[in-house]
Design a protein around this motif. Structure first.
Motif, PDB file in Angstrom:
ATOM      1  N   ARG A  79       0.829  -1.206   0.000  1.00 37.63           N
ATOM      2  CA  ARG A  79       0.000   0.000   0.000  1.00 37.63           C
ATOM      3  C   ARG A  79       0.860   1.252   0.000  1.00 37.63           C
ATOM      4  O   ARG A  79       0.490   2.273  -0.609  1.00 37.63           O
ATOM      5  CB  ARG A  79      -0.945  -0.029   1.203  1.00 37.63           C
ATOM      6  N   SER A  80       1.999   1.204   0.675  1.00 38.45           N
ATOM      7  CA  SER A  80       2.926   2.336   0.682  1.00 38.45           C
ATOM      8  C   SER A  80       3.473   2.604  -0.713  1.00 38.45           C
ATOM      9  O   SER A  80       3.543   3.746  -1.166  1.00 38.45           O
ATOM     10  CB  SER A  80       4.076   2.059   1.658  1.00 38.45           C
ATOM     11  N   PHE A  81       3.863   1.550  -1.393  1.00 37.15           N
ATOM     12  CA  PHE A  81       4.327   1.689  -2.774  1.00 37.15           C
ATOM     13  C   PHE A  81       3.235   2.294  -3.658  1.00 37.15           C
ATOM     14  O   PHE A  81       3.478   3.226  -4.433  1.00 37.15           O
ATOM     15  CB  PHE A  81       4.714   0.324  -3.354  1.00 37.15           C
ATOM     16  N   GLU A  82       2.038   1.735  -3.566  1.00 38.64           N
ATOM     17  CA  GLU A  82       0.953   2.174  -4.439  1.00 38.64           C
ATOM     18  C   GLU A  82       0.604   3.641  -4.195  1.00 38.64           C
ATOM     19  O   GLU A  82       0.304   4.377  -5.141  1.00 38.64           O
ATOM     20  CB  GLU A  82      -0.261   1.273  -4.232  1.00 38.64           C
TER      21      GLU A  82
ATOM     22  N   GLY B  69       7.901  -1.834  -6.257  1.00 42.80           N
ATOM     23  CA  GLY B  69       7.451  -2.855  -5.317  1.00 42.80           C
ATOM     24  C   GLY B  69       7.052  -4.127  -6.026  1.00 42.80           C
ATOM     25  O   GLY B  69       7.886  -4.782  -6.633  1.00 42.80           O
ATOM     26  N   GLY B  70       5.771  -4.459  -5.977  1.00 44.70           N
ATOM     27  CA  GLY B  70       5.268  -5.650  -6.641  1.00 44.70           C
ATOM     28  C   GLY B  70       4.668  -5.321  -7.984  1.00 44.70           C
ATOM     29  O   GLY B  70       4.796  -4.211  -8.492  1.00 44.70           O
ATOM     30  N   SER B  71       3.995  -6.323  -8.550  1.00 41.17           N
ATOM     31  CA  SER B  71       3.401  -6.129  -9.868  1.00 41.17           C
ATOM     32  C   SER B  71       2.267  -7.124 -10.082  1.00 41.17           C
ATOM     33  O   SER B  71       2.174  -8.147  -9.393  1.00 41.17           O
ATOM     34  CB  SER B  71       4.471  -6.309 -10.958  1.00 41.17           C
ATOM     35  N   TYR B  72       1.427  -6.791 -11.048  1.00 45.05           N
ATOM     36  CA  TYR B  72       0.312  -7.668 -11.398  1.00 45.05           C
ATOM     37  C   TYR B  72       0.686  -8.541 -12.586  1.00 45.05           C
ATOM     38  O   TYR B  72       1.247  -8.060 -13.571  1.00 45.05           O
ATOM     39  CB  TYR B  72      -0.921  -6.847 -11.767  1.00 45.05           C
ATOM     40  N   LEU B  73       0.366  -9.828 -12.484  1.00 46.30           N
ATOM     41  CA  LEU B  73       0.516 -10.711 -13.627  1.00 46.30           C
ATOM     42  C   LEU B  73      -0.641 -10.494 -14.587  1.00 46.30           C
ATOM     43  O   LEU B  73      -1.620  -9.813 -14.267  1.00 46.30           O
ATOM     44  CB  LEU B  73       0.538 -12.167 -13.166  1.00 46.30           C
TER      45      LEU B  73
ATOM     46  N   TYR C 175      -1.311 -10.597  -7.918  1.00 49.33           N
ATOM     47  CA  TYR C 175      -0.261  -9.654  -7.504  1.00 49.33           C
ATOM     48  C   TYR C 175       0.839 -10.415  -6.784  1.00 49.33           C
ATOM     49  O   TYR C 175       0.567 -11.266  -5.926  1.00 49.33           O
ATOM     50  CB  TYR C 175      -0.849  -8.601  -6.570  1.00 49.33           C
ATOM     51  N   ASN C 176       2.090 -10.108  -7.105  1.00 47.50           N
ATOM     52  CA  ASN C 176       3.197 -10.733  -6.385  1.00 47.50           C
ATOM     53  C   ASN C 176       4.376  -9.785  -6.281  1.00 47.50           C
ATOM     54  O   ASN C 176       4.459  -8.784  -6.990  1.00 47.50           O
ATOM     55  CB  ASN C 176       3.623 -12.039  -7.064  1.00 47.50           C
ATOM     56  N   PHE C 177       5.302 -10.121  -5.387  1.00 48.08           N
ATOM     57  CA  PHE C 177       6.544  -9.362  -5.227  1.00 48.08           C
ATOM     58  C   PHE C 177       7.686 -10.150  -5.859  1.00 48.08           C
ATOM     59  O   PHE C 177       8.086 -11.185  -5.321  1.00 48.08           O
ATOM     60  CB  PHE C 177       6.857  -9.125  -3.748  1.00 48.08           C
ATOM     61  N   PRO C 178       8.233  -9.695  -6.978  1.00 40.03           N
ATOM     62  CA  PRO C 178       9.317 -10.440  -7.623  1.00 40.03           C
ATOM     63  C   PRO C 178      10.619 -10.439  -6.833  1.00 40.03           C
ATOM     64  O   PRO C 178      11.501 -11.247  -7.125  1.00 40.03           O
ATOM     65  CB  PRO C 178       9.498  -9.702  -8.956  1.00 40.03           C
ATOM     66  N   ASN C 179      10.749  -9.554  -5.859  1.00 40.50           N
ATOM     67  CA  ASN C 179      11.953  -9.507  -5.031  1.00 40.50           C
ATOM     68  C   ASN C 179      11.591  -9.346  -3.563  1.00 40.50           C
ATOM     69  O   ASN C 179      10.771  -8.495  -3.218  1.00 40.50           O
ATOM     70  CB  ASN C 179      12.858  -8.337  -5.444  1.00 40.50           C
ATOM     71  N   ILE C 180      12.201 -10.170  -2.726  1.00 42.29           N
ATOM     72  CA  ILE C 180      12.066 -10.029  -1.273  1.00 42.29           C
ATOM     73  C   ILE C 180      13.472 -10.076  -0.694  1.00 42.29           C
ATOM     74  O   ILE C 180      14.154 -11.086  -0.823  1.00 42.29           O
ATOM     75  CB  ILE C 180      11.200 -11.138  -0.652  1.00 42.29           C
ATOM     76  N   PRO C 181      13.949  -8.954  -0.105  1.00 45.72           N
ATOM     77  CA  PRO C 181      13.268  -7.673   0.101  1.00 45.72           C
ATOM     78  C   PRO C 181      13.249  -6.822  -1.165  1.00 45.72           C
ATOM     79  O   PRO C 181      13.955  -7.121  -2.129  1.00 45.72           O
ATOM     80  CB  PRO C 181      14.127  -7.017   1.177  1.00 45.72           C
ATOM     81  N   THR C 182      12.419  -5.791  -1.133  1.00 40.09           N
ATOM     82  CA  THR C 182      12.414  -4.797  -2.203  1.00 40.09           C
ATOM     83  C   THR C 182      12.084  -3.440  -1.620  1.00 40.09           C
ATOM     84  O   THR C 182      11.280  -3.351  -0.687  1.00 40.09           O
ATOM     85  CB  THR C 182      11.405  -5.167  -3.308  1.00 40.09           C
ATOM     86  N   GLU C 183      12.699  -2.417  -2.129  1.00 40.24           N
ATOM     87  CA  GLU C 183      12.409  -1.043  -1.704  1.00 40.24           C
ATOM     88  C   GLU C 183      12.244  -0.163  -2.934  1.00 40.24           C
ATOM     89  O   GLU C 183      12.430   1.009  -2.869  1.00 40.24           O
ATOM     90  CB  GLU C 183      13.528  -0.506  -0.820  1.00 40.24           C
TER      91      GLU C 183
END
Length: 250
Positions: A193-196, A233-237, A242-250
């Motif tokens: 939500r912070s990213f969005e 952050g994440g992205s929609y397929l 919705y998923n996060f391709p990287n953990i962690p990510t900033e």
């Protein structure tokens, strides 16, 4: 909180937020043999959310090193059919792919660069289907950190082996928002939500260019393409997941 508990929470985060594994979906994991504890934990969590199958491709850094030392440069132009079929076939099955980034930073130090570049180029060509389906947001993928001894010793050279390994795992857990009190999946929902919020704000500005200036005399103006979009952050397929391709990510 014990290491085992942190690892379980990390694995659940990877499955539910990183890959967002869907029911009856196949999960393909690539990792070194040293990361077997994390792989087992992820496998357990994937089956708990209804994965059809979890397929694991282990690698051994010392064996890989010996391969590069002993094979000829031209040998790396050939990708075995089993390797390309493994990637392409699972991609066509809408599998999701997890990569545990745990390599020794010096694993290929001193290796002839042409061997490495030949192999990378050959794999890119032979596994085109796999790469295309990842790049165009059809298949989910996620890269996560895993602690191995050589990497830990590189980061914490003044510690004993066990102290270094424990410290690297704790650093990974901290970066992934694994702590005693909170559900990591919910923390990453807040992260999303912070990213969005920020992405939506930046896109609402309709910026034409970015201008940077500092006290050293640097001045840079960067023009933005037409119809650009800020993202992060994440992205929609393509299927809306919705998923996060990287953990962690900033």
């Amino acid at each position: 909180m014990s290491f085992e508990t942190k690892l379980e929470k990390y694995a659940r985060l990877i499955v539910q937020s990183g890959l967002n594994v869907q029911e009856k979906q196949t999960v393909v994991i690539s990792a070194s043999i040293e990361s077997y504890q994390l792989v087992r934990a992820v496998t357990k969590q994937a089956y708990l959310v209804g994965a059809k199958e979890v397929v694991v491709h282990y690698s051994d850094e010392e064996v890989t090193r010996m391969k590069y030392e002993n094979m000829e440069v031209e040998d790396f132009n050939h990708v075995p059919t089993w390797f390309s079929s493994f990637r392409n076939d699972y991609a066509l099955m809408n599998a999701c792919f997890l990569y545990v980034d745990d390599e020794d930073p010096e694993m290929l130090a001193g290796i002839e660069p042409k061997k490495i570049s030949n192999w990378q180029r050959a794999v890119k060509k032979a596994c085109k289907t796999y790469f295309d389906l990842s790049d165009n947001m059809t298949n989910a993928w996620c890269i996560v950190g895993g602690a191995t001894q050589k990497w830990a010793n590189k980061v914490y050279p003044d510690m004993s082996n066990q102290e270094a390994l424990d410290s690297l795992w704790n650093a990974i857990f901290k970066a992934a928002k694994i702590d005693d009190e909170h559900d990591p999946v919910e923390l990453w929902n807040q992260h999303r939500r912070s990213f969005e919020k920020r992405v939506n704000y930046l896109n609402s500005l309709n910026l034409k260019k970015l201008y940077y200036k500092n006290s050293k005399g640097t001045e840079i103006t960067i023009g933005l393409n037409d119809d650009y979009l800020f993202a992060g952050g994440g992205s929609y397929l393509k299927n809306g997941v919705y998923n996060f391709p990287n953990i962690p990510t900033e």
